[in-house]
Design a protein around this motif. Structure first.
Motif, short mmCIF file in Angstrom:
data_model
loop_
_atom_site.label_atom_id
_atom_site.label_comp_id
_atom_site.label_asym_id
_atom_site.label_seq_id
_atom_site.Cartn_x
_atom_site.Cartn_y
_atom_site.Cartn_z
N GLN A 71 -3.06 6.27 -2.45
CA GLN A 71 -2.94 4.83 -2.27
C GLN A 71 -2.59 4.13 -3.58
O GLN A 71 -1.76 3.22 -3.60
CB GLN A 71 -4.24 4.26 -1.70
CG GLN A 71 -4.50 4.64 -0.26
CD GLN A 71 -5.85 4.16 0.23
OE1 GLN A 71 -6.63 3.58 -0.54
NE2 GLN A 71 -6.14 4.41 1.50
N GLN A 72 -3.19 4.58 -4.68
CA GLN A 72 -2.87 3.98 -5.97
C GLN A 72 -1.42 4.25 -6.35
O GLN A 72 -0.72 3.37 -6.86
CB GLN A 72 -3.80 4.54 -7.06
CG GLN A 72 -5.23 4.06 -6.94
CD GLN A 72 -6.15 4.78 -7.92
OE1 GLN A 72 -5.75 5.74 -8.57
NE2 GLN A 72 -7.38 4.32 -7.99
N LEU A 73 -0.96 5.49 -6.11
CA LEU A 73 0.43 5.82 -6.44
C LEU A 73 1.40 5.05 -5.56
O LEU A 73 2.45 4.60 -6.03
CB LEU A 73 0.65 7.32 -6.30
CG LEU A 73 -0.03 8.20 -7.36
CD1 LEU A 73 0.14 9.67 -7.01
CD2 LEU A 73 0.53 7.91 -8.73
N GLU A 74 1.07 4.89 -4.27
CA GLU A 74 1.93 4.11 -3.39
C GLU A 74 1.97 2.66 -3.82
O GLU A 74 3.04 2.03 -3.81
CB GLU A 74 1.45 4.22 -1.95
CG GLU A 74 1.72 5.56 -1.30
CD GLU A 74 1.11 5.67 0.09
OE1 GLU A 74 0.30 4.79 0.46
OE2 GLU A 74 1.44 6.64 0.79
N ALA A 75 0.83 2.11 -4.20
CA ALA A 75 0.79 0.72 -4.66
C ALA A 75 1.60 0.57 -5.95
O ALA A 75 2.33 -0.41 -6.13
CB ALA A 75 -0.65 0.27 -4.87
N ALA A 76 1.48 1.55 -6.84
CA ALA A 76 2.23 1.49 -8.11
C ALA A 76 3.72 1.61 -7.86
O ALA A 76 4.52 0.91 -8.49
CB ALA A 76 1.75 2.59 -9.05
N SER A 77 4.13 2.49 -6.93
CA SER A 77 5.56 2.65 -6.65
C SER A 77 6.11 1.41 -5.95
O SER A 77 7.25 1.01 -6.17
CB SER A 77 5.82 3.91 -5.82
OG SER A 77 5.27 3.75 -4.54
N THR A 78 5.30 0.76 -5.12
CA THR A 78 5.71 -0.47 -4.46
C THR A 78 5.89 -1.59 -5.49
O THR A 78 6.85 -2.34 -5.44
CB THR A 78 4.67 -0.90 -3.39
OG1 THR A 78 4.49 0.18 -2.48
CG2 THR A 78 5.15 -2.11 -2.64
N ASP A 79 4.97 -1.66 -6.44
CA ASP A 79 5.08 -2.67 -7.50
C ASP A 79 6.30 -2.44 -8.36
O ASP A 79 7.00 -3.37 -8.75
CB ASP A 79 3.81 -2.65 -8.38
CG ASP A 79 2.60 -3.16 -7.63
OD1 ASP A 79 2.76 -3.84 -6.59
OD2 ASP A 79 1.46 -2.88 -8.11
N ASP A 80 6.60 -1.14 -8.65
CA ASP A 80 7.77 -0.84 -9.46
C ASP A 80 9.07 -1.19 -8.73
O ASP A 80 10.00 -1.72 -9.32
CB ASP A 80 7.80 0.66 -9.83
CG ASP A 80 6.71 1.00 -10.84
OD1 ASP A 80 6.20 0.08 -11.50
OD2 ASP A 80 6.37 2.21 -10.94
N SER A 81 9.11 -0.92 -7.42
CA SER A 81 10.33 -1.22 -6.67
C SER A 81 10.51 -2.73 -6.52
O SER A 81 11.63 -3.23 -6.48
CB SER A 81 10.31 -0.53 -5.31
OG SER A 81 9.22 -1.04 -4.52
N ASP A 82 9.42 -3.50 -6.43
CA ASP A 82 9.51 -4.95 -6.36
C ASP A 82 10.00 -5.52 -7.68
O ASP A 82 10.74 -6.51 -7.71
CB ASP A 82 8.15 -5.57 -6.00
CG ASP A 82 7.75 -5.27 -4.55
OD1 ASP A 82 8.65 -4.91 -3.75
OD2 ASP A 82 6.55 -5.41 -4.25
N ASP A 83 9.57 -4.93 -8.80
CA ASP A 83 9.99 -5.43 -10.11
C ASP A 83 11.47 -5.16 -10.34
O ASP A 83 12.15 -5.97 -10.98
CB ASP A 83 9.17 -4.74 -11.22
CG ASP A 83 7.72 -5.19 -11.23
OD1 ASP A 83 7.43 -6.27 -10.67
OD2 ASP A 83 6.87 -4.45 -11.79
#
Length: 85
Positions: A71-83
């Motif tokens: 879940q942390q990795l998915e949240a981090a990858s989602t944040d990176d793709s949004d940025d």
């Protein structure tokens, strides 16, 4: 102090060797054997149960930790793709 501990540890100064000092009769040996066997019969199921519970506790915690990490990795990858967008 060292002399006292050496006397206790190595049994210095006794007249008979350790294996010859205690001579139990047959009834006493049978009693100790019976008590030991009963204790083992009573204790072993609790020991095995504790080991099984400990094993499953470790497995569940490890799985839960992996789930949180995903879940942390998915949240981090989602944040990176949004940025990037």
């Amino acid at each position: 102090m060292i002399i006292v501990s050496a006397r206790l540890r190595f049994n210095l100064g006794s007249r008979a060797p350790f294996h010859q000092r205690r001579r139990y009769n047959a009834a006493t040996r049978h009693y100790f054997t019976t008590v030991s066997a009963l204790f083992s019969v009573i204790w072993q199921p609790f020991l095995v149960g504790a080991i099984v519970l400990f094993y499953y506790d470790l497995r569940i915690r490890k799985g839960y930790d992996l789930e949180l990490r995903v879940q942390q990795l998915e949240a981090a990858s989602t944040d990176d793709s949004d940025d990037k967008a």
